[in-house]
Write a protein that holds these residues in place. Structure first.
Motif, PDB file in Angstrom:
ATOM      1  N   ALA A 250       0.803  -1.230   0.000  1.00 22.45           N
ATOM      2  CA  ALA A 250       0.000   0.000   0.000  1.00 22.45           C
ATOM      3  C   ALA A 250       0.838   1.285   0.000  1.00 22.45           C
ATOM      4  N   PRO A 251       1.820   1.443   0.892  1.00 23.02           N
ATOM      5  CA  PRO A 251       2.581   2.703   0.882  1.00 23.02           C
ATOM      6  C   PRO A 251       3.416   2.881  -0.377  1.00 23.02           C
ATOM      7  N   LEU A 252       3.848   1.784  -0.981  1.00 23.87           N
ATOM      8  CA  LEU A 252       4.630   1.879  -2.210  1.00 23.87           C
ATOM      9  C   LEU A 252       3.764   2.380  -3.363  1.00 23.87           C
ATOM     10  N   TYR A 253       2.563   1.824  -3.470  1.00 26.56           N
ATOM     11  CA  TYR A 253       1.633   2.277  -4.505  1.00 26.56           C
ATOM     12  C   TYR A 253       1.190   3.712  -4.256  1.00 26.56           C
ATOM     13  N   TYR A 254       0.987   4.067  -2.995  1.00 20.69           N
ATOM     14  CA  TYR A 254       0.488   5.412  -2.676  1.00 20.69           C
ATOM     15  C   TYR A 254       1.462   6.488  -3.158  1.00 20.69           C
ATOM     16  N   GLU A 255       2.718   6.331  -2.802  1.00 26.84           N
ATOM     17  CA  GLU A 255       3.706   7.328  -3.227  1.00 26.84           C
ATOM     18  C   GLU A 255       3.876   7.324  -4.738  1.00 26.84           C
ATOM     19  N   TRP A 256       3.840   6.146  -5.314  1.00 27.88           N
ATOM     20  CA  TRP A 256       4.027   6.003  -6.757  1.00 27.88           C
ATOM     21  C   TRP A 256       2.900   6.694  -7.532  1.00 27.88           C
ATOM     22  N   LEU A 257       1.662   6.531  -7.055  1.00 27.78           N
ATOM     23  CA  LEU A 257       0.509   7.083  -7.766  1.00 27.78           C
ATOM     24  C   LEU A 257       0.249   8.549  -7.444  1.00 27.78           C
ATOM     25  N   THR A 258       0.460   8.955  -6.196  1.00 26.73           N
ATOM     26  CA  THR A 258       0.081  10.313  -5.807  1.00 26.73           C
ATOM     27  C   THR A 258       1.217  11.315  -5.903  1.00 26.73           C
ATOM     28  N   ALA A 259       2.455  10.843  -5.688  1.00 27.21           N
ATOM     29  CA  ALA A 259       3.593  11.764  -5.714  1.00 27.21           C
ATOM     30  C   ALA A 259       4.531  11.515  -6.892  1.00 27.21           C
ATOM     31  N   GLY A 260       4.251  10.443  -7.634  1.00 25.41           N
ATOM     32  CA  GLY A 260       5.114  10.126  -8.762  1.00 25.41           C
ATOM     33  C   GLY A 260       6.479   9.631  -8.363  1.00 25.41           C
ATOM     34  N   VAL A 261       6.591   9.145  -7.128  1.00 28.84           N
ATOM     35  CA  VAL A 261       7.878   8.657  -6.620  1.00 28.84           C
ATOM     36  C   VAL A 261       7.997   7.160  -6.891  1.00 28.84           C
ATOM     37  N   VAL A 262       8.987   6.789  -7.684  1.00 30.45           N
ATOM     38  CA  VAL A 262       9.224   5.368  -7.938  1.00 30.45           C
ATOM     39  C   VAL A 262       9.891   4.772  -6.707  1.00 30.45           C
ATOM     40  N   PRO A 263       9.297   3.762  -6.082  1.00 28.64           N
ATOM     41  CA  PRO A 263       9.863   3.229  -4.836  1.00 28.64           C
ATOM     42  C   PRO A 263      11.239   2.610  -5.054  1.00 28.64           C
ATOM     43  N   ASP A 264      12.122   2.836  -4.073  1.00 29.85           N
ATOM     44  CA  ASP A 264      13.443   2.234  -4.134  1.00 29.85           C
ATOM     45  C   ASP A 264      13.543   1.126  -3.088  1.00 29.85           C
ATOM     46  N   ASN A 265      14.703   0.520  -2.986  1.00 27.26           N
ATOM     47  CA  ASN A 265      14.866  -0.597  -2.051  1.00 27.26           C
ATOM     48  C   ASN A 265      14.626  -0.201  -0.590  1.00 27.26           C
ATOM     49  N   PRO A 266      15.153   0.947  -0.118  1.00 29.28           N
ATOM     50  CA  PRO A 266      14.871   1.342   1.263  1.00 29.28           C
ATOM     51  C   PRO A 266      13.378   1.544   1.518  1.00 29.28           C
ATOM     52  N   ALA A 267      12.646   2.077   0.543  1.00 35.15           N
ATOM     53  CA  ALA A 267      11.204   2.262   0.713  1.00 35.15           C
ATOM     54  C   ALA A 267      10.509   0.911   0.841  1.00 35.15           C
ATOM     55  N   ALA A 268      10.934  -0.055   0.043  1.00 35.22           N
ATOM     56  CA  ALA A 268      10.346  -1.390   0.113  1.00 35.22           C
ATOM     57  C   ALA A 268      10.625  -2.031   1.470  1.00 35.22           C
ATOM     58  N   GLU A 269      11.849  -1.857   1.969  1.00 36.90           N
ATOM     59  CA  GLU A 269      12.181  -2.433   3.272  1.00 36.90           C
ATOM     60  C   GLU A 269      11.367  -1.781   4.389  1.00 36.90           C
ATOM     61  N   ARG A 270      11.217  -0.455   4.336  1.00 36.73           N
ATOM     62  CA  ARG A 270      10.411   0.228   5.354  1.00 36.73           C
ATOM     63  C   ARG A 270       8.970  -0.275   5.349  1.00 36.73           C
ATOM     64  N   ALA A 271       8.412  -0.447   4.161  1.00 37.78           N
ATOM     65  CA  ALA A 271       7.030  -0.896   4.055  1.00 37.78           C
ATOM     66  C   ALA A 271       6.858  -2.292   4.651  1.00 37.78           C
TER      67      ALA A 271
END
Length: 202
Positions: A164-185
């Motif tokens: 969910a948080p990876l898709y949220y940033e990707w769709l609303t902020a245009g931020v492509v998730p990186d490895n640290p983001a995936a680990e945090r999620a």
């Protein structure tokens, strides 16, 4: 009772035709978006007769539904590492790589946009995610069995909480998730699950 267009799983030459048409449909979605998806154009790109495409899929939404079904079938299988946290980290990594991939990311963005205004595409997209959540839910269920998570933990909710948080940033902020983001999620979903946040209430 006949099946919906595009839902019969073929073999041989028919399988090759299906693969070529779905590849062409994905190309159009990536390059031009859902609004420009046209069965005749897809047939031309796939070097398949228009009659074949119209007879098999019937409509643009039928074609998109089959494309999503194919994506669900061919997605990478779940990884079982023997611990919930590392399983969830593997799941988050898969989501991150998918969204960061130039073709896959653009394809998902086009389909999600189409689902906002087309009921059948929305239904097909929901089905895609149901299949993917069901694929990974056993990792959480096994964690409950091993005593890593509380009894009654909703496995599907935990899996969805990872992506969910990876898709949220990707769709609303245009931020492509990186490895640290995936680990945090993954770590956040795991911590919440351990704390009993996802235990089903009677």
């Amino acid at each position: 009772m006949s099946a919906d267009p595009g839902t019969v799983r073929p073999g041989g030459r028919t399988a090759r035709v299906r693969a070529a048409v779905l590849r062409a449909a994905g190309d159009v979605l990536v390059e031009e978006g859902f609004d420009r998806l046209d069965l005749a154009d897809v047939a031309r790109r796939a070097e398949v007769g228009k009659t074949t495409v119209y007879r098999r899929w019937g409509s643009v939404t039928g074609l998109v539904a089959d494309l999503l079904a194919d994506m669900a079938e061919t997605s990478s299988p779940r990884e079982e590492t023997g611990a919930v946290l590392t399983d969830l980290l593997a799941n988050a990594g898969l989501v991150q790589r998918t969204l960061a991939d130039v073709r896959q990311g653009a394809l998902f963005r086009a389909v999600i946009a189409a689902a906002a205004c087309d009921a059948r595409t929305a239904q097909a997209l929901r089905r895609f995610y149901e299949v993917r959540v069901a694929e990974w839910a056993p990792c959480v269920e096994q964690g409950v069995t091993r005593g890593e998570l509380p009894v009654g933990t909703d496995a599907g909710a935990v899996v969805r909480a990872v992506s969910a948080p990876l898709y949220y940033e990707w769709l609303t902020a245009g931020v492509v998730p990186d490895n640290p983001a995936a680990e945090r999620a993954a770590r956040a979903a795991h911590a919440a699950a351990v704390a009993g946040v996802y235990v089903r209430t009677p």
